[in-house]
Scaffold this motif. Structure first.
Motif, PDB file in Angstrom:
ATOM      1  N   SER A   1      27.629  13.434  -1.762  1.00  0.00           N
ATOM      2  CA  SER A   1      28.228  13.126  -2.965  1.00  0.00           C
ATOM      3  C   SER A   1      29.222  14.430  -3.909  1.00  0.00           C
ATOM      4  N   GLU A   2      28.674  15.478  -3.401  1.00  0.00           N
ATOM      5  CA  GLU A   2      29.922  17.096  -3.994  1.00  0.00           C
ATOM      6  C   GLU A   2      31.156  16.864  -2.972  1.00  0.00           C
ATOM      7  N   ARG A   3      31.572  16.026  -1.882  1.00  0.00           N
ATOM      8  CA  ARG A   3      31.969  16.522  -0.879  1.00  0.00           C
ATOM      9  C   ARG A   3      33.604  15.074  -1.371  1.00  0.00           C
TER      10      ARG A   3
ATOM     11  N   TRP B   1      23.659  10.846  -9.924  1.00  0.00           N
ATOM     12  CA  TRP B   1      22.739  11.937 -11.546  1.00  0.00           C
ATOM     13  C   TRP B   1      21.302  11.705 -11.178  1.00  0.00           C
ATOM     14  N   ALA B   2      20.859  11.770 -10.120  1.00  0.00           N
ATOM     15  CA  ALA B   2      19.814  12.904  -9.283  1.00  0.00           C
ATOM     16  C   ALA B   2      19.494  13.727  -8.532  1.00  0.00           C
ATOM     17  N   ILE B   3      21.053  14.070  -8.375  1.00  0.00           N
ATOM     18  CA  ILE B   3      21.233  15.346  -8.000  1.00  0.00           C
ATOM     19  C   ILE B   3      21.779  16.363  -8.540  1.00  0.00           C
ATOM     20  N   GLY B   4      20.383  17.361  -8.286  1.00  0.00           N
ATOM     21  CA  GLY B   4      20.945  19.252  -8.217  1.00  0.00           C
ATOM     22  C   GLY B   4      20.366  19.002 -10.367  1.00  0.00           C
ATOM     23  N   THR B   5      20.197  17.748 -10.937  1.00  0.00           N
ATOM     24  CA  THR B   5      19.864  17.354 -12.016  1.00  0.00           C
ATOM     25  C   THR B   5      18.154  17.222 -12.442  1.00  0.00           C
TER      26      THR B   5
ATOM     27  N   TYR C   1      15.635   9.920   1.403  1.00  0.00           N
ATOM     28  CA  TYR C   1      16.331   9.708   0.067  1.00  0.00           C
ATOM     29  C   TYR C   1      16.512  11.299  -0.871  1.00  0.00           C
ATOM     30  N   GLY C   2      17.260  12.018  -1.420  1.00  0.00           N
ATOM     31  CA  GLY C   2      17.619  12.727  -1.714  1.00  0.00           C
ATOM     32  C   GLY C   2      18.664  13.081  -3.285  1.00  0.00           C
ATOM     33  N   GLY C   3      17.635  13.723  -4.365  1.00  0.00           N
ATOM     34  CA  GLY C   3      18.430  13.752  -5.762  1.00  0.00           C
ATOM     35  C   GLY C   3      17.038  14.122  -6.301  1.00  0.00           C
ATOM     36  N   SER C   4      16.865  15.809  -6.507  1.00  0.00           N
ATOM     37  CA  SER C   4      16.080  15.602  -7.132  1.00  0.00           C
ATOM     38  C   SER C   4      14.525  16.008  -6.514  1.00  0.00           C
ATOM     39  N   VAL C   5      14.331  16.200  -4.853  1.00  0.00           N
ATOM     40  CA  VAL C   5      12.963  15.402  -4.702  1.00  0.00           C
ATOM     41  C   VAL C   5      12.265  16.994  -4.749  1.00  0.00           C
ATOM     42  N   LYS C   6      10.527  16.872  -5.266  1.00  0.00           N
ATOM     43  CA  LYS C   6       9.942  18.764  -5.688  1.00  0.00           C
ATOM     44  C   LYS C   6       8.639  17.701  -5.030  1.00  0.00           C
TER      45      LYS C   6
ATOM     46  N   ALA D   1      13.507  12.683   3.388  1.00  0.00           N
ATOM     47  CA  ALA D   1      14.563  13.442   2.184  1.00  0.00           C
ATOM     48  C   ALA D   1      15.213  14.355   2.343  1.00  0.00           C
ATOM     49  N   LEU D   2      16.733  14.147   1.810  1.00  0.00           N
ATOM     50  CA  LEU D   2      17.293  15.066   1.844  1.00  0.00           C
ATOM     51  C   LEU D   2      17.290  16.145   0.373  1.00  0.00           C
ATOM     52  N   VAL D   3      17.293  17.373   0.986  1.00  0.00           N
ATOM     53  CA  VAL D   3      16.389  18.031  -0.226  1.00  0.00           C
ATOM     54  C   VAL D   3      17.728  19.171  -0.253  1.00  0.00           C
ATOM     55  N   GLY D   4      17.760  19.449  -1.940  1.00  0.00           N
ATOM     56  CA  GLY D   4      18.940  20.172  -2.623  1.00  0.00           C
ATOM     57  C   GLY D   4      18.380  21.726  -2.352  1.00  0.00           C
ATOM     58  N   GLY D   5      18.377  21.779  -3.812  1.00  0.00           N
ATOM     59  CA  GLY D   5      17.581  23.209  -4.679  1.00  0.00           C
ATOM     60  C   GLY D   5      16.018  22.984  -3.956  1.00  0.00           C
ATOM     61  N   ALA D   6      15.215  22.174  -3.859  1.00  0.00           N
ATOM     62  CA  ALA D   6      13.936  22.666  -3.541  1.00  0.00           C
ATOM     63  C   ALA D   6      13.900  23.211  -2.161  1.00  0.00           C
TER      64      ALA D   6
HETATM   65  C1  PEP Z   1      21.469  17.214  -2.619  1.00  0.00           C
HETATM   66  O1  PEP Z   1      22.234  18.250  -2.250  1.00  0.00           O
HETATM   67  O2  PEP Z   1      21.292  16.139  -1.696  1.00  0.00           O
HETATM   68  C2  PEP Z   1      20.454  16.705  -3.570  1.00  0.00           C
HETATM   69  C3  PEP Z   1      19.665  15.994  -3.294  1.00  0.00           C
HETATM   70  O3  PEP Z   1      19.981  18.745  -4.093  1.00  0.00           O
HETATM   71  P1  PEP Z   1      18.889  18.066  -5.272  1.00  0.00           P
HETATM   72  O4  PEP Z   1      17.667  18.102  -4.688  1.00  0.00           O
HETATM   73  O5  PEP Z   1      18.918  19.611  -5.902  1.00  0.00           O
HETATM   74  O6  PEP Z   1      18.547  17.366  -6.151  1.00  0.00           O
END
Ligand code: PEP
Length: 253
Positions: free
Chosen positions: A98-100, A172-176, A212-217, A233-238
């Motif tokens: 989504s950032e692209r 809305w769940a990415i990095g939020t 699933y991706g979006g603030s997975v912790k 999961a596709l995980v960003g921050g964590a």
């Molecule tokens: C992502 O970058 O694809 C992502 C899901 O980020 P985050 O886990 O930080 O929400």
């Protein structure tokens, strides 16, 4: 049947030295993770692919890239080709994040071209799809997801689709810090599987992984993974910290 894929998207974080130190630690803590329980991947910035590959080669951690340009070579200043990625040991490539889409105006057509080229060069695409907050609020989630799936997978033949992982990432769940509830995610994952069934067949739909991706912790990974249609999961921050990424990868314990 579908082995979940946990992939860390490092985005534009970690320099060469930090990357080497990080994966050296990951290699040790993940050495006993059974490959039939979970598949692991890390997606560092382009500049760190080589050094990361030097550390993880031959381990149970696969290498992913965050993007590619859909040409073998040419006068495309600043871009990276699939052939270059292959030469660095890259296995997965994230496409259509989504950032692209948001900051680089990537369209479904361009994303589809990237998916096709990635497959032609033996790379395994992780195709990202997902709605923005406004679209969800307006009840357009399924329409947006359908548009991303049918656009991104246009003309992908039956024998290639199983090499693609879909990542459902509600924007809305990415990095939020706001993740979709397991039920909200499962509803969309189930819908995506039904779209794949319509485009291909039931057998293929059952084989395709949908992450699933979006603030997975660590706190929410188990409940998300317990859903029938969530395959990793596709995980960003964590994924940037050893402790949180370890707990996410070992969600099955
Ligand atoms: C992502 O970058 O694809 C992502 C899901 O980020 P985050 O886990 O930080 O929400």
């Amino acid at each position: 049947m579908r082995v979940p894929l946990i992939a860390g998207n490092w985005k534009m974080y970690k320099d060469v030295n930090e990357s080497v130190e990080f994966v050296t630690t990951l290699k040790n803590i993940f050495k006993d993770v059974p490959e039939d329980k979970v598949e692991i991947a890390v997606c560092p910035p382009f500049t760190n692919l080589k050094v990361v590959n030097d550390v993880i080669k031959g381990t149970n951690i696969k290498l992913g890239a965050q993007n590619l340009y859909p040409k073998q070579e040419g006068a495309f200043t600043g871009e990276i080709s699939p052939l270059m990625l292959r030469a660095l040991g890259v296995h997965y490539v994230i496409i259509g994040h989504s950032e692209r889409r948001q900051y680089f105006n990537e369209t479904n057509e361009f994303i589809n071209e990237k998916v096709k080229v990635a497959l032609n060069y033996g790379l395994f695409p992780i195709l990202c799809v997902g709605e923005k907050l406004k679209e969800r609020e307006e009840g357009k989630t399924f329409d947006v997801v359908k548009d991303h799936i049918t656009g991104g997978l246009k003309d992908i033949p039956k024998d290639k689709i199983i090499y693609i992982t879909i990542a459902y990432e509600p924007v809305w769940a990415i990095g939020t810090g706001k993740n979709a509830t397991p039920e909200q995610a499962e509803e969309v994952h189930k819908y995506i599987r039904s779209l794949i069934k319509d485009m291909y067949d039931e057998n293929i739909a059952q084989k395709v992984r949908i992450q699933y991706g979006g603030s997975v912790k660590p706190e929410n990974v188990k409940s998300l993974m317990s859903m029938e249609n969530i395959d990793g999961a596709l995980v960003g921050g964590a994924s940037l910290k050893v402790d949180s990424f370890e707990k996410i990868v070992k969600f099955y314990e």
